[in-house]
Scaffold this motif. Structure first.
Motif, PDB file in Angstrom:
ATOM      1  N   ARG A   1      -6.785  16.541   0.060  1.00 52.69           N
ATOM      2  CA  ARG A   1      -5.957  16.821  -1.248  1.00 52.69           C
ATOM      3  C   ARG A   1      -6.488  16.190  -2.457  1.00 52.69           C
ATOM      4  O   ARG A   1      -6.524  16.475  -3.361  1.00 52.69           O
ATOM      5  N   GLN A   2      -7.308  14.921  -2.207  1.00 54.38           N
ATOM      6  CA  GLN A   2      -7.736  14.292  -3.415  1.00 54.38           C
ATOM      7  C   GLN A   2      -9.404  14.018  -2.969  1.00 54.38           C
ATOM      8  O   GLN A   2      -9.757  13.250  -1.906  1.00 54.38           O
ATOM      9  N   PRO A   3     -10.363  14.574  -3.863  1.00 54.84           N
ATOM     10  CA  PRO A   3     -11.809  14.245  -3.411  1.00 54.84           C
ATOM     11  C   PRO A   3     -11.781  12.439  -3.307  1.00 54.84           C
ATOM     12  O   PRO A   3     -11.541  12.097  -3.836  1.00 54.84           O
ATOM     13  N   LEU A   4     -13.095  12.453  -2.378  1.00 49.42           N
ATOM     14  CA  LEU A   4     -13.301  11.243  -2.011  1.00 49.42           C
ATOM     15  C   LEU A   4     -13.776  10.123  -3.222  1.00 49.42           C
ATOM     16  O   LEU A   4     -13.522   9.076  -3.131  1.00 49.42           O
ATOM     17  N   GLN A   5     -14.673  10.956  -4.066  1.00 49.82           N
ATOM     18  CA  GLN A   5     -15.171  10.129  -5.125  1.00 49.82           C
ATOM     19  C   GLN A   5     -13.847   9.534  -6.021  1.00 49.82           C
ATOM     20  O   GLN A   5     -14.034   8.808  -6.945  1.00 49.82           O
ATOM     21  N   GLU A   6     -12.517  10.036  -5.955  1.00 50.35           N
ATOM     22  CA  GLU A   6     -11.588   9.733  -6.891  1.00 50.35           C
ATOM     23  C   GLU A   6     -11.076   8.646  -6.163  1.00 50.35           C
ATOM     24  O   GLU A   6     -10.108   7.791  -6.857  1.00 50.35           O
ATOM     25  N   TRP A   7     -11.091   8.200  -4.827  1.00 48.48           N
ATOM     26  CA  TRP A   7     -10.425   7.014  -4.156  1.00 48.48           C
ATOM     27  C   TRP A   7     -10.852   5.819  -4.866  1.00 48.48           C
ATOM     28  O   TRP A   7      -9.978   4.962  -4.383  1.00 48.48           O
TER      29      TRP A   7
ATOM     30  N   PHE B   1       0.814  -1.297   0.060  1.00 53.14           N
ATOM     31  CA  PHE B   1       0.000  -0.047   0.059  1.00 53.14           C
ATOM     32  C   PHE B   1       0.818   1.284  -0.029  1.00 53.14           C
ATOM     33  O   PHE B   1       0.583   2.334  -0.892  1.00 53.14           O
ATOM     34  N   CYS B   2       1.734   1.185   0.824  1.00 53.36           N
ATOM     35  CA  CYS B   2       2.694   2.445   0.921  1.00 53.36           C
ATOM     36  C   CYS B   2       3.601   2.728  -0.361  1.00 53.36           C
ATOM     37  O   CYS B   2       3.751   3.788  -0.847  1.00 53.36           O
ATOM     38  N   ALA B   3       3.944   1.441  -1.149  1.00 51.28           N
ATOM     39  CA  ALA B   3       4.630   1.674  -2.657  1.00 51.28           C
ATOM     40  C   ALA B   3       3.586   2.209  -3.416  1.00 51.28           C
ATOM     41  O   ALA B   3       4.050   3.287  -4.372  1.00 51.28           O
ATOM     42  N   THR B   4       2.381   1.783  -3.382  1.00 52.84           N
ATOM     43  CA  THR B   4       1.486   2.210  -4.426  1.00 52.84           C
ATOM     44  C   THR B   4       1.147   3.822  -4.244  1.00 52.84           C
ATOM     45  O   THR B   4       0.960   4.557  -4.979  1.00 52.84           O
ATOM     46  N   LEU B   5       0.908   4.146  -2.727  1.00 52.36           N
ATOM     47  CA  LEU B   5       0.795   5.470  -2.654  1.00 52.36           C
ATOM     48  C   LEU B   5       2.240   6.570  -2.319  1.00 52.36           C
ATOM     49  O   LEU B   5       1.627   7.379  -1.693  1.00 52.36           O
ATOM     50  N   ALA B   6       3.119   5.893  -2.842  1.00 54.13           N
ATOM     51  CA  ALA B   6       4.255   6.635  -2.461  1.00 54.13           C
ATOM     52  C   ALA B   6       4.332   8.093  -2.791  1.00 54.13           C
ATOM     53  O   ALA B   6       4.952   8.837  -1.878  1.00 54.13           O
ATOM     54  N   ALA B   7       3.860   8.402  -4.034  1.00 56.09           N
ATOM     55  CA  ALA B   7       3.958   9.878  -4.197  1.00 56.09           C
ATOM     56  C   ALA B   7       3.062  10.816  -3.601  1.00 56.09           C
ATOM     57  O   ALA B   7       3.447  11.928  -2.894  1.00 56.09           O
ATOM     58  N   SER B   8       1.801  10.390  -3.155  1.00 50.20           N
ATOM     59  CA  SER B   8       0.959  10.958  -2.255  1.00 50.20           C
ATOM     60  C   SER B   8       1.326  11.040  -1.010  1.00 50.20           C
ATOM     61  O   SER B   8       1.175  12.138   0.046  1.00 50.20           O
ATOM     62  N   LEU B   9       1.870  10.036  -0.303  1.00 48.02           N
ATOM     63  CA  LEU B   9       2.411   9.803   0.914  1.00 48.02           C
ATOM     64  C   LEU B   9       3.805  10.909   1.189  1.00 48.02           C
ATOM     65  O   LEU B   9       4.004  11.592   2.027  1.00 48.02           O
ATOM     66  N   GLY B  10       4.415  11.113  -0.122  1.00 45.59           N
ATOM     67  CA  GLY B  10       5.578  11.985  -0.022  1.00 45.59           C
ATOM     68  C   GLY B  10       5.156  13.256   0.006  1.00 45.59           C
ATOM     69  O   GLY B  10       5.698  14.260   0.671  1.00 45.59           O
TER      70      GLY B  10
ATOM     71  N   PHE C   1      -8.050   1.793   4.161  1.00 47.46           N
ATOM     72  CA  PHE C   1      -8.851   3.362   4.098  1.00 47.46           C
ATOM     73  C   PHE C   1      -7.925   4.252   5.058  1.00 47.46           C
ATOM     74  O   PHE C   1      -7.764   5.364   4.634  1.00 47.46           O
ATOM     75  N   LEU C   2      -7.289   3.535   5.961  1.00 47.74           N
ATOM     76  CA  LEU C   2      -6.331   4.390   6.750  1.00 47.74           C
ATOM     77  C   LEU C   2      -5.230   4.789   5.863  1.00 47.74           C
ATOM     78  O   LEU C   2      -4.634   6.109   6.088  1.00 47.74           O
ATOM     79  N   SER C   3      -4.761   4.203   5.067  1.00 47.93           N
ATOM     80  CA  SER C   3      -3.612   4.368   4.205  1.00 47.93           C
ATOM     81  C   SER C   3      -4.022   5.528   3.317  1.00 47.93           C
ATOM     82  O   SER C   3      -3.323   6.695   3.002  1.00 47.93           O
ATOM     83  N   LEU C   4      -5.049   5.513   2.886  1.00 49.67           N
ATOM     84  CA  LEU C   4      -5.774   6.511   1.884  1.00 49.67           C
ATOM     85  C   LEU C   4      -5.914   7.942   2.550  1.00 49.67           C
ATOM     86  O   LEU C   4      -5.619   8.843   1.993  1.00 49.67           O
ATOM     87  N   ILE C   5      -6.224   7.880   3.914  1.00 49.61           N
ATOM     88  CA  ILE C   5      -6.239   8.994   4.683  1.00 49.61           C
ATOM     89  C   ILE C   5      -5.000   9.609   4.928  1.00 49.61           C
ATOM     90  O   ILE C   5      -4.931  10.945   4.660  1.00 49.61           O
ATOM     91  N   LEU C   6      -4.112   8.770   5.093  1.00 47.52           N
ATOM     92  CA  LEU C   6      -2.815   9.229   5.663  1.00 47.52           C
ATOM     93  C   LEU C   6      -2.366   9.872   4.175  1.00 47.52           C
ATOM     94  O   LEU C   6      -1.398  10.919   4.128  1.00 47.52           O
ATOM     95  N   ALA C   7      -2.399   9.393   3.149  1.00 44.94           N
ATOM     96  CA  ALA C   7      -1.894   9.710   1.701  1.00 44.94           C
ATOM     97  C   ALA C   7      -2.702  11.157   1.145  1.00 44.94           C
ATOM     98  O   ALA C   7      -2.104  11.876   0.550  1.00 44.94           O
ATOM     99  N   ASN C   8      -3.877  11.022   1.440  1.00 43.45           N
ATOM    100  CA  ASN C   8      -4.635  12.282   0.807  1.00 43.45           C
ATOM    101  C   ASN C   8      -5.443  13.101   1.781  1.00 43.45           C
ATOM    102  O   ASN C   8      -6.079  13.906   1.288  1.00 43.45           O
ATOM    103  N   VAL C   9      -5.091  12.954   2.762  1.00 43.63           N
ATOM    104  CA  VAL C   9      -5.839  14.026   4.171  1.00 43.63           C
ATOM    105  C   VAL C   9      -4.572  14.835   4.607  1.00 43.63           C
ATOM    106  O   VAL C   9      -3.533  14.131   5.187  1.00 43.63           O
ATOM    107  N   SER C  10      -4.567  16.200   4.784  1.00 45.18           N
ATOM    108  CA  SER C  10      -3.606  16.886   5.434  1.00 45.18           C
ATOM    109  C   SER C  10      -4.038  17.354   6.834  1.00 45.18           C
ATOM    110  O   SER C  10      -5.308  17.985   6.798  1.00 45.18           O
TER     111      SER C  10
END
Length: 578
Positions: A376-382, A160-169, A565-574
């Motif tokens: 940072r990314q709308p929920l509908q795009e998740w 998950f962290c590898a897939t979301l690497a750019a967003s997590l960065g 869902f927690l990884s998506l929150i970490l990657a897409n929510v500030s």
């Protein structure tokens, strides 16, 4: 799907679930209408519509979703049926758009046939094979390359962290990890969210060079085994016994004094009780049930204490219609969206799609407070990410079983040997006799030898049910011998409500008994926790018996799925840096 008799056309928009024969007892709602001018208004894709024909034309079976048999065409159907099909297609499209708006996409299949009886037989066989995992046999391995203690090491957090690497960065650059994230959990049982964040934190340190601290502010559960587990493992600052007794303050059973209920969490996770929504509940009261007060308590906490984000979990029955009325999810989403400043969306996911060999469909709802956090990314795009991050299980459920000589397995067997043997004969005899006729079994047929393995510890009803499960597998699979197969069957329910899965485990629920045919025993509590993604051999389980561990596993969220869902929150929510 099919009805006997000439002069009929069946139109079905299935969900892929069968009420009496799938893992959790879901069944579609049926509605009947005539072709004499009365309209057909399917309010959701799961409705089945029966259209009675006035003329004595040959039977036509129509199923709408664009996967019709290439040799057959809708143009071959009578004109009246064509008009009805066009109307149903329009309704389906409108319903699909409504479902997409809520984040729940319907499953659709299609078939058109003039030979109804032949298709009926072939469809029933295909349905049986699909239900038993025979239509598309999963390529599941019995070899496990990496282990975490005695169980497979599932690399979900790493992937998950590898897939979301750019967003997590970007999240790290925006301040993620600059302070500890405040977590609160209600009715989370074995605290899967805490374990998920713990694994994600390790991977963030490895991949992003940023250590994420998690400050577990509180946990709350009314069940004693859950509280014993929480004290030994996640160790939150406060443990509350009853969600409904909380206000701005509540009695903390850890400190044995009143505590202020924490506000302004970064992440709040709750799994409100599913009994009122589950289709295993014959009355299924939904939002009128006795346990809906817990949902009210969860909503009250969100309104009163305003967490920056929240994740709610419940069974798939939340999205199923109730006695022809509206699905409970509509009311739940309306309640949540009426809370000011929150963006809210839900998804339906299956554990089997995310690393673990367990068929477990659940609904997850995510809310983000737009004034306390930046989305940072709308929920509908998740949804696209959720699909991209799918990774079906590669290891069979058998890989999550301990050797029969392990002390926990021997202890369970010894306890059964010392206990009384149940020999009652009850009402089940007649129903089982009817099932033997249905499965074309002779009275003396016994696919499973009497007293084999742990079956000798079961009641007579369940022992006879095992024979019927074996007969059903044989009937669907032809030459498949259950005793040497990879099948796992749910035997705690009646035969028609229990499911069998090939290589996968049926859904782990509180009180479930999952019979592993190859091993001739059921899964013990530790193994069920492992199938939920918990690092079992790293946990402290003092004072918890096998029944307690099974209860914890059945009530728990799946670690990789809540981790998704927690990884998506970490990657897409500030979150605020202070």
């Amino acid at each position: 799907l099919f009805e006997d008799g000439l002069g009929t056309a069946d139109v079905k928009l299935p969900r892929g679930m069968d009420g009496k024969e799938l893992a959790e007892g879901f069944r579609p709602v049926r509605k009947r209408s005539r072709l004499d001018g009365s309209s057909i208004r399917p309010s959701s894709p799961c409705q089945a519509l029966k259209v009675s024909r006035q003329d004595a034309a040959p039977e036509v079976v129509i199923d709408i979703s664009g996967q019709a048999d290439s040799a057959l065409n809708i143009a071959a159907a009578p004109k009246a049926v064509q008009l009805k099909v066009m109307k149903v297609k329009k309704e389906l499209h409108a319903s699909k758009e409504r479902s997409r708006a809520e984040g729940f996409m319907p499953t659709q299949r299609a078939k058109i046939s003039k030979n109804g009886m032949q298709k009926r037989r072939s469809f029933k066989l295909l349905k049986r094979k699909s239900r038993l995992g025979l239509a598309h046999l999963p390529q599941l391995s019995h070899e496990v390359l990496e282990r975490r203690g005695r169980f497979p090491d599932i690399p979900w957090a790493r992937d998950f962290c590898a897939t979301l690497a750019a967003s997590l960065g970007q999240a790290v650059a925006a301040g993620l990890g600059s302070r500890a994230l405040k977590l609160g959990t209600d009715c989370a049982g074995a605290e899967a969210p805490w374990f998920a964040l713990k694994d994600l934190s390790k991977q963030l340190a490895l991949q992003q060079g940023k250590k994420l601290e998690v400050d577990h502010q509180f946990a709350c559960d009314i069940l004693r085994p859950s509280r014993v587990f929480i004290v030994q493992n996640s160790r939150p600052k406060a443990i509350f016994a009853d969600l409904l007794s909380r206000n701005t303050t509540a009695a903390c059973i850890k400190s044995e004094r009143m505590r202020v209920v924490p506000s302004h969490l970064d992440i709040y996770v709750a799994g409100f009780p599913c009994k009122d929504f589950s289709l295993l509940n014959s009355s299924r009261p939904c939002l009128d049930g006795p346990h809906v007060q817990i949902l009210d308590g969860v909503v009250d906490y969100i309104q009163r204490h305003k967490p920056a984000t929240y994740v709610l979990e419940n069974v798939q029955g939340l999205t199923m219609k109730n006695r022809g009325g509206e699905a409970p999810i509509k009311s739940v989403m309306k309640i949540l969206r009426n809370i000011p400043d929150y963006e809210v969306r839900g998804w339906r996911v299956n554990t089997a799609d995310y690393y673990l060999p367990q068929h477990r469909v659940r609904v997850y709802i995510v809310g983000v407070h737009t004034k306390r956090a930046t989305l940072r990314q709308p929920l509908q795009e998740w949804s696209k990410r959720i699909n991209e991050m799918k990774a079906p299980a590669k290891a069979s459920a058998h890989c999550f079983m301990l050797d029969d000589m392990e002390p926990e397995v021997k202890a369970e067997e010894a306890m059964r040997l010392a206990g009384p043997q149940v020999k009652r004969v009850e009402k089940w005899v007649k129903s089982h006799e009817a099932l033997r006729v249905k499965f074309e079994m002779r009275k003396e047929d016994e696919p499973l030898p009497k007293g084999s393995g742990w079956s000798r510890f079961l009641s007579l009803r369940v022992q006879d049910g095992l024979q019927l499960h074996a007969a059903r597998i044989l009937k669907a699979g032809g030459s498949v011998d259950p005793k040497s197969s990879d099948f796992i069957s749910e035997i705690s329910r009646s035969v028609m409500y229990g499911s069998s899965q090939n290589g996968l485990s049926p859904c782990v629920t509180p009180g479930s008994k999952l019979w592993v045919w190859r091993r001739q025993r059921w899964l013990i509590g530790l193994e069920m926790l492992a199938l939920q993604g918990f690092p079992v051999d790293e946990m402290k389980l003092v004072g918890l018996g096998n029944a307690d561990l099974g209860l914890l596993a059945g009530n728990a969220m799946t670690v990789p799925v809540v981790g998704l869902f927690l990884s998506l929150i970490l990657a897409n929510v500030s979150f605020p840096t202070e």
